[in-house]
Design a protein around this motif. Structure first.
Motif, PDB file in Angstrom:
ATOM      1  N   UNK A  91      15.659  11.880 -20.397  1.00 21.24           N
ATOM      2  CA  UNK A  91      15.606  13.541 -20.614  1.00 21.24           C
ATOM      3  C   UNK A  91      14.416  13.589 -21.441  1.00 21.24           C
ATOM      4  N   UNK A  92      13.942  12.973 -22.351  1.00 21.77           N
ATOM      5  CA  UNK A  92      12.849  13.279 -23.073  1.00 21.77           C
ATOM      6  C   UNK A  92      11.444  13.164 -22.376  1.00 21.77           C
ATOM      7  N   UNK A  93      11.627  12.380 -21.238  1.00 21.77           N
ATOM      8  CA  UNK A  93      10.367  12.166 -20.511  1.00 21.77           C
ATOM      9  C   UNK A  93      10.192  13.656 -19.667  1.00 21.77           C
ATOM     10  N   UNK A  94      11.363  13.952 -19.239  1.00 16.57           N
ATOM     11  CA  UNK A  94      11.263  15.529 -18.350  1.00 16.57           C
ATOM     12  C   UNK A  94      10.886  16.714 -19.261  1.00 16.57           C
ATOM     13  N   UNK A  95      10.960  16.361 -20.679  1.00 13.36           N
ATOM     14  CA  UNK A  95      10.333  17.466 -21.532  1.00 13.36           C
ATOM     15  C   UNK A  95       9.154  16.993 -21.852  1.00 13.36           C
ATOM     16  N   UNK A 138      12.310   2.227 -15.427  1.00 12.39           N
ATOM     17  CA  UNK A 138      11.234   3.044 -15.941  1.00 12.39           C
ATOM     18  C   UNK A 138      10.737   4.432 -15.530  1.00 12.39           C
ATOM     19  N   UNK A 139      10.495   5.345 -16.481  1.00 16.69           N
ATOM     20  CA  UNK A 139      10.256   6.622 -16.288  1.00 16.69           C
ATOM     21  C   UNK A 139       8.910   7.084 -16.678  1.00 16.69           C
ATOM     22  N   UNK A 140       8.102   7.858 -16.200  1.00 21.03           N
ATOM     23  CA  UNK A 140       6.789   8.402 -16.733  1.00 21.03           C
ATOM     24  C   UNK A 140       6.548   9.899 -16.514  1.00 21.03           C
ATOM     25  N   UNK A 141       5.786  10.396 -17.427  1.00 17.25           N
ATOM     26  CA  UNK A 141       5.519  11.961 -17.272  1.00 17.25           C
ATOM     27  C   UNK A 141       4.001  11.977 -16.819  1.00 17.25           C
ATOM     28  N   UNK A 142       4.013  12.303 -15.443  1.00 16.19           N
ATOM     29  CA  UNK A 142       2.618  12.325 -15.041  1.00 16.19           C
ATOM     30  C   UNK A 142       1.483  13.237 -15.669  1.00 16.19           C
ATOM     31  N   UNK A 143       2.202  14.376 -15.790  1.00 12.67           N
ATOM     32  CA  UNK A 143       1.395  15.399 -16.585  1.00 12.67           C
ATOM     33  C   UNK A 143       0.595  14.953 -18.096  1.00 12.67           C
ATOM     34  N   UNK A 144       1.702  14.264 -18.784  1.00  7.76           N
ATOM     35  CA  UNK A 144       1.258  13.782 -20.206  1.00  7.76           C
ATOM     36  C   UNK A 144       0.198  12.296 -19.778  1.00  7.76           C
ATOM     37  N   UNK A 203       5.756  10.463 -23.003  1.00  3.25           N
ATOM     38  CA  UNK A 203       4.862   9.978 -21.986  1.00  3.25           C
ATOM     39  C   UNK A 203       5.852   8.914 -20.896  1.00  3.25           C
ATOM     40  N   UNK A 204       6.739   8.066 -21.541  1.00  6.94           N
ATOM     41  CA  UNK A 204       7.505   7.243 -20.731  1.00  6.94           C
ATOM     42  C   UNK A 204       8.725   6.820 -21.500  1.00  6.94           C
TER      43      UNK A 204
END
Length: 274
Positions: A204-208, A248-254, A211-212
């Motif tokens: 959920x933090x990544x969605x906000x 593993x999850x990552x925020x592409x924009x960040x 970074x990962x």
């Protein structure tokens, strides 16, 4: 035997994914007990023919913990260890070593990781985090706090003064320290403005905008619980451990903002979705 409370979605699916992992690793009898309405007394649970008991979630743990003198118990789907001495099991908290290794893959120049934590929830993790940091030649700047206001001030000070090339922030999943509606937006705005890497164990933090994150692979955690339970039943020494069955999850924009080249195939989840 695996004991699971009857709870609402999405928690029910999480627990039963863990059960699937247990069943793929060991033969297990499943017992579902009432969830929010209370659980049966421990003496109502028949464990006469069982080698080991796996309690999934705090409700199942409350219903079975007094049986620890009769049968080995392993606990899963909880955050912190329970009992005296603590029962063995696997936490929902991500393994610090795995988090730090992922951090260094993305930013090899990081030398200091800042972490604010609440001792009542995450104090048990401190020694493991320190050991993982030493192994990877990182400095863990850990600060204990029980106060949300002090935590918010601490995050501001870190993000306003950190060297973006060598320092990163490990964000607690503890809702008592990080509020998604107030604290988190301020953290992410400051991190974005100062190009500071922030990482977490929460998807959920990544969605906000974090970074990962490394977050639980519920089926893999179930398999690990089964292996731990079998070891415990055979008399081996086992402990309460952080979770190593991770996705593993990552925020592409960040990542793009920080100049990190992204290999999307390396991640189970890339946000925001295009």
């Amino acid at each position: 035997m695996a004991v699971v409370p009857d709870v609402r979605e999405p928690y029910r699916s999480v627990l039963y994914q863990m059960v699937d992992g247990i069943r793929k690793t060991a033969s297990v009898r499943l017992l579902e007990i009432p969830g929010a309405q209370g659980s049966p007394p421990a003496q109502a649970l028949s464990v006469a023919d069982e080698r080991v008991l796996i309690a999934l979630g705090s409700t199942a743990l409350d219903a079975t913990s007094s049986l620890s003198t009769q049968i080995p118990i392993v606990v899963g789907a909880v955050v912190a260890p329970a009992g005296q001495p603590p029962l063995p099991g696997i936490s929902l908290e991500s393994d610090p070593g795995a988090l730090f290794e992922q951090l260094l893959r993305l930013r090899p120049g990081i030398r200091t990781v800042h972490w604010l934590y609440r001792p009542a929830r995450s104090g048990w993790l401190l020694e493991r985090a320190q050991a993982a940091a030493r192994k990877l030649k990182l400095e863990l700047a850990a600060v204990a706090t029980d106060d949300a206001r002090a935590a918010a001030q601490g995050y501001q000070e870190i993000l306003n003064s950190a060297d973006s090339a060598t320092e990163a922030l490990w964000l607690s999943q503890d809702p008592a320290l990080v509020n998604d509606d107030s604290t988190l937006p301020d953290i992410l705005n400051r991190a974005w403005a100062n190009n500071i890497v922030v990482f977490s164990g929460s998807v959920q933090h990544v969605a906000h905008g974090v970074l990962f994150a490394l977050f639980p692979d519920n089926e893999a955690m179930g398999a690990d619980l089964a292996r731990l339970a079998l070891a415990h039943a055979s008399g081996k020494t086992v402990r309460f451990e952080p979770n190593r069955g991770l996705r593993r999850a990552i925020n592409r924009r960040t990542a793009e903002h920080l100049g990190i080249r992204l290999a999307v195939d390396d991640y189970d989840l890339v946000l925001p979705a295009r």
